[in-house]
Design a protein around this motif. Structure first.
Motif, PDB file in Angstrom:
ATOM      1  N   GLY A 124      31.837  10.112  -6.701  1.00 39.95           N
ATOM      2  CA  GLY A 124      31.718  11.431  -6.087  1.00 39.95           C
ATOM      3  C   GLY A 124      31.991  12.498  -7.130  1.00 39.95           C
ATOM      4  N   LEU A 125      31.232  13.568  -7.076  1.00 40.08           N
ATOM      5  CA  LEU A 125      31.385  14.628  -8.078  1.00 40.08           C
ATOM      6  C   LEU A 125      30.702  15.898  -7.615  1.00 40.08           C
ATOM      7  N   THR A 126      31.096  16.997  -8.228  1.00 41.43           N
ATOM      8  CA  THR A 126      30.348  18.241  -8.059  1.00 41.43           C
ATOM      9  C   THR A 126      29.279  18.288  -9.140  1.00 41.43           C
ATOM     10  N   GLY A 127      28.221  19.034  -8.869  1.00 40.35           N
ATOM     11  CA  GLY A 127      27.124  19.099  -9.826  1.00 40.35           C
ATOM     12  C   GLY A 127      27.550  19.617 -11.186  1.00 40.35           C
ATOM     13  N   SER A 128      28.525  20.528 -11.220  1.00 35.63           N
ATOM     14  CA  SER A 128      28.931  21.120 -12.495  1.00 35.63           C
ATOM     15  C   SER A 128      29.600  20.110 -13.407  1.00 35.63           C
ATOM     16  N   ILE A 129      30.175  19.051 -12.848  1.00 39.59           N
ATOM     17  CA  ILE A 129      30.825  18.034 -13.677  1.00 39.59           C
ATOM     18  C   ILE A 129      29.811  17.370 -14.607  1.00 39.59           C
ATOM     19  N   LEU A 130      28.564  17.248 -14.144  1.00 45.73           N
ATOM     20  CA  LEU A 130      27.539  16.596 -14.956  1.00 45.73           C
ATOM     21  C   LEU A 130      27.133  17.425 -16.164  1.00 45.73           C
ATOM     22  N   ALA A 131      27.535  18.697 -16.198  1.00 45.38           N
ATOM     23  CA  ALA A 131      27.243  19.514 -17.377  1.00 45.38           C
ATOM     24  C   ALA A 131      28.089  19.087 -18.570  1.00 45.38           C
ATOM     25  N   GLY A 132      29.196  18.378 -18.299  1.00 51.13           N
ATOM     26  CA  GLY A 132      30.072  17.898 -19.355  1.00 51.13           C
ATOM     27  C   GLY A 132      29.679  16.493 -19.801  1.00 51.13           C
ATOM     28  N   PRO A 133      30.640  15.714 -20.292  1.00 48.92           N
ATOM     29  CA  PRO A 133      30.333  14.409 -20.899  1.00 48.92           C
ATOM     30  C   PRO A 133      30.180  13.255 -19.913  1.00 48.92           C
ATOM     31  N   LEU A 134      30.274  13.491 -18.609  1.00 51.69           N
ATOM     32  CA  LEU A 134      30.213  12.384 -17.664  1.00 51.69           C
ATOM     33  C   LEU A 134      28.883  11.642 -17.735  1.00 51.69           C
ATOM     34  N   GLY A 135      27.784  12.369 -17.901  1.00 49.64           N
ATOM     35  CA  GLY A 135      26.478  11.719 -17.981  1.00 49.64           C
ATOM     36  C   GLY A 135      26.415  10.726 -19.133  1.00 49.64           C
ATOM     37  N   ARG A 136      26.936  11.116 -20.276  1.00 53.89           N
ATOM     38  CA  ARG A 136      26.953  10.211 -21.428  1.00 53.89           C
ATOM     39  C   ARG A 136      27.833   9.001 -21.148  1.00 53.89           C
ATOM     40  N   LEU A 137      28.959   9.233 -20.462  1.00 50.27           N
ATOM     41  CA  LEU A 137      29.860   8.132 -20.132  1.00 50.27           C
ATOM     42  C   LEU A 137      29.166   7.125 -19.206  1.00 50.27           C
ATOM     43  N   ILE A 138      28.408   7.620 -18.237  1.00 46.72           N
ATOM     44  CA  ILE A 138      27.679   6.734 -17.322  1.00 46.72           C
ATOM     45  C   ILE A 138      26.634   5.922 -18.095  1.00 46.72           C
ATOM     46  N   ARG A 139      25.970   6.558 -19.057  1.00 46.47           N
ATOM     47  CA  ARG A 139      24.978   5.825 -19.859  1.00 46.47           C
ATOM     48  C   ARG A 139      25.652   4.717 -20.675  1.00 46.47           C
ATOM     49  N   LEU A 140      26.783   5.033 -21.321  1.00 42.70           N
ATOM     50  CA  LEU A 140      27.498   4.024 -22.101  1.00 42.70           C
ATOM     51  C   LEU A 140      27.957   2.867 -21.210  1.00 42.70           C
ATOM     52  N   PHE A 141      28.432   3.206 -20.019  1.00 43.43           N
ATOM     53  CA  PHE A 141      28.890   2.171 -19.087  1.00 43.43           C
ATOM     54  C   PHE A 141      27.728   1.275 -18.694  1.00 43.43           C
ATOM     55  N   GLY A 142      26.575   1.867 -18.435  1.00 49.10           N
ATOM     56  CA  GLY A 142      25.402   1.077 -18.073  1.00 49.10           C
ATOM     57  C   GLY A 142      24.959   0.148 -19.190  1.00 49.10           C
ATOM     58  N   GLU A 143      25.102   0.588 -20.439  1.00 46.81           N
ATOM     59  CA  GLU A 143      24.736  -0.259 -21.568  1.00 46.81           C
ATOM     60  C   GLU A 143      25.682  -1.451 -21.681  1.00 46.81           C
ATOM     61  N   ARG A 144      26.961  -1.247 -21.345  1.00 48.41           N
ATOM     62  CA  ARG A 144      27.939  -2.326 -21.464  1.00 48.41           C
ATOM     63  C   ARG A 144      27.989  -3.211 -20.212  1.00 48.41           C
ATOM     64  N   HIS A 145      27.614  -2.654 -19.089  1.00 50.38           N
ATOM     65  CA  HIS A 145      27.670  -3.401 -17.824  1.00 50.38           C
ATOM     66  C   HIS A 145      26.339  -3.234 -17.086  1.00 50.38           C
ATOM     67  N   PRO A 146      25.264  -3.833 -17.603  1.00 52.89           N
ATOM     68  CA  PRO A 146      23.939  -3.621 -17.006  1.00 52.89           C
ATOM     69  C   PRO A 146      23.802  -4.161 -15.587  1.00 52.89           C
ATOM     70  N   SER A 147      24.710  -5.045 -15.169  1.00 50.25           N
ATOM     71  CA  SER A 147      24.612  -5.597 -13.817  1.00 50.25           C
ATOM     72  C   SER A 147      25.357  -4.773 -12.777  1.00 50.25           C
ATOM     73  N   VAL A 148      25.932  -3.652 -13.187  1.00 52.47           N
ATOM     74  CA  VAL A 148      26.617  -2.763 -12.251  1.00 52.47           C
ATOM     75  C   VAL A 148      25.681  -1.606 -11.889  1.00 52.47           C
ATOM     76  N   LEU A 149      25.495  -1.383 -10.618  1.00 49.34           N
ATOM     77  CA  LEU A 149      24.692  -0.259 -10.141  1.00 49.34           C
ATOM     78  C   LEU A 149      25.602   0.947  -9.940  1.00 49.34           C
ATOM     79  N   VAL A 150      25.349   2.031 -10.672  1.00 45.25           N
ATOM     80  CA  VAL A 150      26.137   3.259 -10.549  1.00 45.25           C
ATOM     81  C   VAL A 150      25.372   4.230  -9.661  1.00 45.25           C
ATOM     82  N   ARG A 151      26.035   4.694  -8.600  1.00 39.68           N
ATOM     83  CA  ARG A 151      25.407   5.643  -7.669  1.00 39.68           C
ATOM     84  C   ARG A 151      26.242   6.918  -7.639  1.00 39.68           C
ATOM     85  N   LEU A 152      25.570   8.052  -7.798  1.00 38.91           N
ATOM     86  CA  LEU A 152      26.241   9.347  -7.811  1.00 38.91           C
ATOM     87  C   LEU A 152      26.097  10.029  -6.456  1.00 38.91           C
TER      88      LEU A 152
END
Length: 299
Positions: free
Chosen positions: A96-124
């Motif tokens: 859960g998040l507000t839209g403004s949070i995605l303006a910071g580094p969270l998007g990059r963190l989600i991408r890194l997490f997906g690269e390390r854990h490809p079998s986890v589905l991340v839903r925003l």
């Protein structure tokens, strides 16, 4: 019938030798032979033809071998899946998040997490800050990201990353030529704000202005920081915004940092206790990327 019976039978059926099967399984031959006899007795039909020189599958044994292999494969797959989920390498992560949070580094963190854990589905799930505790308690989300955590002792707060607060000004504003601005400089300005009744961050910014000696001249309240920026660009007033929002280049907006005592826009992660293995893996990655600083953000 137990899985042991199936494993023993498959070993004998594939080896066509009780001696070789016993060695493969790491057991002695007499107990192995007894387990196969018990299995045949339970099924009510012989699975193997035995002579002094050879072992062969009966028609029933051939059919049972295919089923036994399939069952053991399903069991192994189930065990592997459960281990992966238990280790946080598989499953889902609802954030859960507000839209403004995605303006910071969270998007990059989600991408890194997906690269390390490809079998986890991340839903925003975009939602107002005030809705996030209820979503966590209802297990609709596993993590929440917001700038001012609620006073809820049943939820754990971890500072995710620090962020400054600055001033967004219309291009050509009289204060735009200054390298930095104090809160007191905004005393007579039309003030644009996030909605005060559902944003603790907005209320903290308001209180910071009161501490600086003035009550802001509030002209508009909106839900998202992106809307604040658009109102500033239209020349309707000035706004206090997180740095990640203000530094995005726009020709119609000038962003200036705050000088002197100033509020911060630190982002916090909020989760249940325990967080669960997938969420714990995400938090571990967050700490490795941004450093660890547990506790609520400063006001």
């Amino acid at each position: 019938m137990e899985l042991r019976h199936l494993r023993y039978f498959v070993a004998v059926a594939e080896s066509l030798s009780f001696t070789a099967a016993a060695e493969r399984l790491g057991v002695s031959q007499p107990p192995l032979s007894q387990q196969i006899r018990d299995l045949e007795a339970e099924l009510g039909t012989p699975l193997l033809w035995r002579t002094s020189r050879r072992v062969a599958l009966t028609p029933a044994g051939t059919a049972f071998l295919a089923r036994a292999r399939a069952i053991l494969a399903e069991v192994e797959a189930a065990c592997a899946e459960v281990r992966a989920i238990g280790a946080g390498r598989s499953g889902t992560l609802d954030i859960g998040l507000t839209g403004s949070i995605l303006a910071g580094p969270l998007g990059r963190l989600i991408r890194l997490f997906g690269e390390r854990h490809p079998s986890v589905l991340v839903r925003l799930h975009e939602m107002a800050p005030g809705e996030q505790p209820a979503a966590l308690h209802a297990r609709r989300t596993d993590l929440g990201f917001l700038r001012r955590p609620p006073d809820d002792p049943s939820l754990r707060v971890v500072r995710a990353w620090p962020e400054a607060v600055g001033v967004a000004l219309p291009a050509g504003h009289r204060l735009a030529s200054r390298p930095a601005i104090t809160l007191a400089d905004l005393r007579d300005e039309a003030y644009l704000s996030l909605r005060l009744h559902d944003s603790r961050f907005a209320r903290d910014l308001w209180d910071a202005c009161l501490a600086a000696g003035f009550a802001p001249r509030l002209v508009q309240q909106v839900v998202e920081s992106a809307s604040l920026v658009n109102l500033v660009a239209a020349g309707l007033g000035v706004a206090l915004v997180p740095e990640s929002i203000g530094i995005v280049p726009r020709p119609d907006i000038v962003y200036r940092p705050l000088a002197g005592p100033a509020p911060v826009a630190d982002v916090c992660a909020l989760h249940r206790v325990p967080a669960g293995p997938v969420a714990e893996n995400f938090l571990a990655l967050m700490r490795s990327e941004f450093g660890r600083a547990d506790g609520p953000a400063a006001s």
